[in-house]
Design a protein around this motif. Structure first.
Motif, mmCIF file in Angstrom:
data_model
loop_
_atom_site.group_PDB
_atom_site.id
_atom_site.type_symbol
_atom_site.label_atom_id
_atom_site.label_comp_id
_atom_site.label_asym_id
_atom_site.label_seq_id
_atom_site.Cartn_x
_atom_site.Cartn_y
_atom_site.Cartn_z
ATOM 1 N N TYR A 78 22.147 -8.186 -69.133
ATOM 2 C CA TYR A 78 22.752 -7.320 -70.396
ATOM 3 C C TYR A 78 21.734 -6.505 -70.445
ATOM 4 O O TYR A 78 20.542 -6.535 -70.491
ATOM 5 C CB TYR A 78 22.523 -8.404 -71.351
ATOM 6 C CG TYR A 78 22.679 -7.934 -73.004
ATOM 7 C CD1 TYR A 78 23.822 -7.580 -73.235
ATOM 8 C CD2 TYR A 78 21.569 -7.941 -73.716
ATOM 9 C CE1 TYR A 78 23.908 -6.969 -74.518
ATOM 10 C CE2 TYR A 78 21.882 -7.714 -74.998
ATOM 11 C CZ TYR A 78 23.154 -7.054 -75.441
ATOM 12 O OH TYR A 78 23.256 -6.560 -76.606
ATOM 13 N N MET A 79 22.402 -4.978 -70.859
ATOM 14 C CA MET A 79 21.645 -3.834 -71.114
ATOM 15 C C MET A 79 20.450 -3.535 -70.061
ATOM 16 O O MET A 79 19.431 -3.072 -70.388
ATOM 17 C CB MET A 79 20.957 -4.034 -72.353
ATOM 18 C CG MET A 79 21.876 -3.978 -73.995
ATOM 19 S SD MET A 79 21.148 -3.712 -75.368
ATOM 20 C CE MET A 79 20.859 -1.873 -75.224
ATOM 21 N N ALA A 80 21.178 -3.863 -68.767
ATOM 22 C CA ALA A 80 20.172 -3.519 -67.683
ATOM 23 C C ALA A 80 19.738 -2.160 -67.726
ATOM 24 O O ALA A 80 18.505 -1.924 -67.261
ATOM 25 C CB ALA A 80 20.593 -4.008 -66.340
ATOM 26 N N GLU A 81 20.572 -1.252 -67.852
ATOM 27 C CA GLU A 81 20.447 0.230 -67.551
ATOM 28 C C GLU A 81 19.376 0.603 -68.837
ATOM 29 O O GLU A 81 18.242 1.452 -68.484
ATOM 30 C CB GLU A 81 21.269 1.035 -67.768
ATOM 31 C CG GLU A 81 22.676 0.853 -66.733
ATOM 32 C CD GLU A 81 23.606 -0.288 -66.798
ATOM 33 O OE1 GLU A 81 23.401 -0.937 -68.048
ATOM 34 O OE2 GLU A 81 24.420 -0.599 -66.078
ATOM 35 N N SER A 82 19.519 -0.004 -69.876
ATOM 36 C CA SER A 82 18.489 0.301 -70.979
ATOM 37 C C SER A 82 16.903 -0.037 -70.463
ATOM 38 O O SER A 82 16.014 0.558 -70.764
ATOM 39 C CB SER A 82 19.026 -0.012 -72.444
ATOM 40 O OG SER A 82 19.915 0.620 -72.660
ATOM 41 N N ARG A 83 17.067 -1.512 -70.204
ATOM 42 C CA ARG A 83 15.787 -2.005 -69.726
ATOM 43 C C ARG A 83 15.169 -1.092 -68.417
ATOM 44 O O ARG A 83 13.899 -0.860 -68.487
ATOM 45 C CB ARG A 83 15.943 -3.351 -69.374
ATOM 46 C CG ARG A 83 16.284 -4.190 -70.374
ATOM 47 C CD ARG A 83 16.159 -5.679 -70.192
ATOM 48 N NE ARG A 83 17.616 -6.160 -69.753
ATOM 49 C CZ ARG A 83 17.681 -6.668 -68.597
ATOM 50 N NH1 ARG A 83 16.652 -6.775 -67.517
ATOM 51 N NH2 ARG A 83 18.873 -6.894 -68.158
ATOM 52 N N GLU A 84 15.964 -0.768 -67.822
ATOM 53 C CA GLU A 84 15.404 0.152 -66.613
ATOM 54 C C GLU A 84 14.787 1.363 -67.220
ATOM 55 O O GLU A 84 14.021 2.074 -66.698
ATOM 56 C CB GLU A 84 16.674 0.324 -65.603
ATOM 57 C CG GLU A 84 16.212 1.134 -64.283
ATOM 58 C CD GLU A 84 15.188 0.266 -63.540
ATOM 59 O OE1 GLU A 84 14.236 0.998 -62.783
ATOM 60 O OE2 GLU A 84 15.333 -1.037 -63.561
ATOM 61 N N ALA A 85 15.567 1.967 -68.163
ATOM 62 C CA ALA A 85 15.283 3.204 -68.648
ATOM 63 C C ALA A 85 13.852 3.196 -69.350
ATOM 64 O O ALA A 85 13.120 4.386 -69.724
ATOM 65 C CB ALA A 85 16.281 4.137 -69.354
ATOM 66 N N SER A 86 13.544 1.889 -69.744
ATOM 67 C CA SER A 86 12.199 1.945 -70.699
ATOM 68 C C SER A 86 11.319 1.188 -69.738
ATOM 69 O O SER A 86 10.364 0.484 -70.479
ATOM 70 C CB SER A 86 12.560 1.012 -71.977
ATOM 71 O OG SER A 86 13.176 -0.275 -71.349
ATOM 72 N N GLY A 87 11.374 1.363 -68.321
ATOM 73 C CA GLY A 87 10.133 0.835 -67.749
ATOM 74 C C GLY A 87 10.508 -0.214 -66.885
ATOM 75 O O GLY A 87 9.729 -0.550 -65.872
ATOM 76 N N GLY A 88 11.650 -0.873 -66.934
ATOM 77 C CA GLY A 88 12.322 -2.066 -66.062
ATOM 78 C C GLY A 88 11.463 -3.252 -66.312
ATOM 79 O O GLY A 88 10.299 -3.202 -66.070
ATOM 80 N N SER A 137 13.151 -15.897 -70.750
ATOM 81 C CA SER A 137 13.900 -17.140 -70.500
ATOM 82 C C SER A 137 14.471 -17.660 -71.979
ATOM 83 O O SER A 137 15.750 -18.153 -71.853
ATOM 84 C CB SER A 137 13.060 -18.393 -69.918
ATOM 85 O OG SER A 137 11.937 -18.545 -70.979
ATOM 86 N N CYS A 138 13.917 -17.162 -73.003
ATOM 87 C CA CYS A 138 14.317 -18.031 -74.423
ATOM 88 C C CYS A 138 15.768 -16.990 -74.793
ATOM 89 O O CYS A 138 16.499 -17.510 -75.495
ATOM 90 C CB CYS A 138 13.396 -17.897 -75.417
ATOM 91 S SG CYS A 138 12.796 -16.213 -75.771
ATOM 92 N N ASP A 139 15.898 -15.971 -74.266
ATOM 93 C CA ASP A 139 17.104 -15.128 -74.414
ATOM 94 C C ASP A 139 18.188 -15.284 -73.408
ATOM 95 O O ASP A 139 19.115 -14.403 -73.491
ATOM 96 C CB ASP A 139 16.388 -13.507 -74.374
ATOM 97 C CG ASP A 139 15.660 -13.165 -75.796
ATOM 98 O OD1 ASP A 139 15.873 -13.697 -76.630
ATOM 99 O OD2 ASP A 139 14.468 -12.632 -75.295
ATOM 100 N N LEU A 140 18.010 -16.257 -72.608
ATOM 101 C CA LEU A 140 18.883 -16.446 -71.563
ATOM 102 C C LEU A 140 19.954 -17.439 -71.683
ATOM 103 O O LEU A 140 20.834 -17.953 -71.143
ATOM 104 C CB LEU A 140 18.438 -16.279 -70.249
ATOM 105 C CG LEU A 140 17.641 -15.343 -69.825
ATOM 106 C CD1 LEU A 140 16.955 -15.521 -68.275
ATOM 107 C CD2 LEU A 140 18.728 -14.074 -69.593
#
Length: 445
Positions: free
Chosen positions: A309-319, A324-327
């Motif tokens: 989820y929102m992998a591209e945004s996480r990558e853009a903010s440092g990766g 686990s609590c959000d999965l």
């Protein structure tokens, strides 16, 4: 109590069913008396999700809601008490087009934000309005809980038929609030939250624990601030400058260049990824997993979906990886259940919902749907006054509300002028000519 789920063959329906199973463990629960009616236009998807629900019920002790499926909308709605609307007009193929067409013009390609959100709204509003009209005719006392995206826009369109009996929900605000509360060492269920905005465009301004606002302390603690998703997305420096915690979707506004670059560099858009993933899931169940292993197939697919989820945004903010609590999935299902309980049992509670503003947010007109804390009981959801809104927040809300209303007008009246206005006025669309070309490309698909 009868609950009808529109989009009943959708991938996230088992989360709603799971919430009902959990609720049924309460001896005073309506869950043990609930009939769950699943409606979808695709009988194959209905069969697949029904298999998952059956196995999920077998894995849990206690009573389970009776499940019935239908492809007939009027049959699904007649006499129901609650309608949970989670449809996707055009399916994932439509989402892929909504993402790709703006990207071809150098614009953000995202499901609900920017040009993609306008395209999705143009396609969805007429169908949502028809559903509202059928609810009014067949189940006038029913409450509609809308999760169909773009949720704020669709809820406002439906409210023109149903008034306050349609309420929009989203899992983003509740996720933000709970993560922020844990970051200050508080029990999320014992805190109060000052949140204001529109759907996918909101800000958490205060976290009140035992009468004390813990937001200033959180903003002063960089380690705590960057210990959860939104802190990692935006960074402590920017959050301190804002003095508030933005909804995760504001990453597309505040870090637009980086987000767009990450999406363009990705191997596939989010829609393309989900289309492939879900095609494989439904094909697997059609091929025989429904006779055993349906739940395991669904749960494995769900976890992969949550992890990316929102992998591209996480990558853009440092990766970085999601906690686990959000999965665990869900969020919106728990909000929907709490909303239904409050209305059905008159159990007063406070939830962040999408409702008509009345006079809660200064500067926004009474009929505009906003996303704010609401007091909920048997009478429905009443928005709580937010107090003054920061000029930058209010300005962005007003501009996006103009976009939403132009989209509703375009969909209702089939107006090319309103459609162009909706697309070109969006703050993430930087050219009227590009907006026109996107609309022309969409018309030929």
């Amino acid at each position: 109590m009868r609950l009808t789920v529109l989009g009943g063959g959708g991938f996230r329906v088992p989360l709603v069913h799971r919430a009902l199973l959990d609720d049924a463990q309460d001896p005073d629960s309506t869950g043990r008396r609930t009939e769950l009616v699943l409606h979808d236009t695709d009988p194959g998807r209905l069969a697949a999700i029904s298999a998952v629900l059956a196995e999920q019920a077998d894995r849990r002790p206690g009573p389970a809601p009776a499940v019935r499926t239908t492809t007939d909308l009027d049959e699904a709605l007649a006499g129901t008490d609650f309608v949970f609307s989670a449809i996707r007009v055009g399916g994932l193929a439509g989402r892929v087009r909504d993402e790709q067409l703006p990207l071809a013009e150098g614009l953000l390609g995202q499901e609900t934000v920017g040009a993609g959100g306008v395209l999705y709204g143009l396609r969805t509003v007429p169908v949502a309005t028809h559903i509202a009209e059928r609810v009014a005719a067949l189940a006038p006392q029913a409450w509609v809980i809308n999760f169909t995206n773009p949720a704020g826009m669709v809820t406002e369109a439906m409210s023109r038929v149903l008034g306050d009996r349609v309420i929009g929900i989203c899992d983003s605000p509740v996720g933000l609030c709970r993560r922020a509360a844990r970051a200050v060492g508080a029990d999320p269920d014992r805190a109060d939250y000052d949140y204001v905005g529109l759907n996918h465009l909101g800000w958490l301004r205060r976290i009140v624990v035992d009468g004390t606002d813990r937001m200033p302390a959180l903003l002063d603690d960089a380690a705590a601030l960057e210990s959860f998703e939104e802190g990692k997305l935006f960074g402590a420096e920017w959050l301190r400058a804002l003095g508030a915690l933005p909804n995760e979707y504001l990453h597309y506004y505040y870090h637009h260049r980086e987000a767009l670059g990450a999406i363009r560099e990705a191997d596939a858009t989010r829609g393309e990824f989900l289309a492939r993933q879900q095609e494989g899931f439904y094909a697997k169940l059609a091929g025989g997993a429904g006779t055993g292993g349906a739940f395991q197939a669904w749960d494995a697919t769900r976890r992969e979906r949550e992890e990316t989820y929102m992998a591209e945004s996480r990558e853009a903010s440092g990766g970085w990886q999601r906690d686990s609590c959000d999965l665990d999935g869900g969020g919106y299902d728990r909000v929907a259940l709490a909303l239904m309980r409050a209305i059905a049992r008159n159990e007063r509670t406070t939830l962040i919902l999408n409702v008509r503003n009345r006079h809660a947010v200064p500067g926004i007109d009474a009929d505009a749907v906003v996303e704010v804390p609401c007091l909920v009981d048997a009478g429905g959801a009443r928005p709580l006054a937010t107090g003054p809104v920061a000029p930058d927040q209010l300005g962005l809300m007003l501009q996006l509300k103009a976009v939403e209303r132009s989209t509703i007008e375009a969909a209702a009246d089939n107006s090319p002028r309103a459609a162009l206005r909706a697309l070109a006025l969006h703050p993430l669309v930087d050219s009227v000519h590009a907006a026109r070309r996107v609309l022309e490309a969409a018309a030929h698909r």
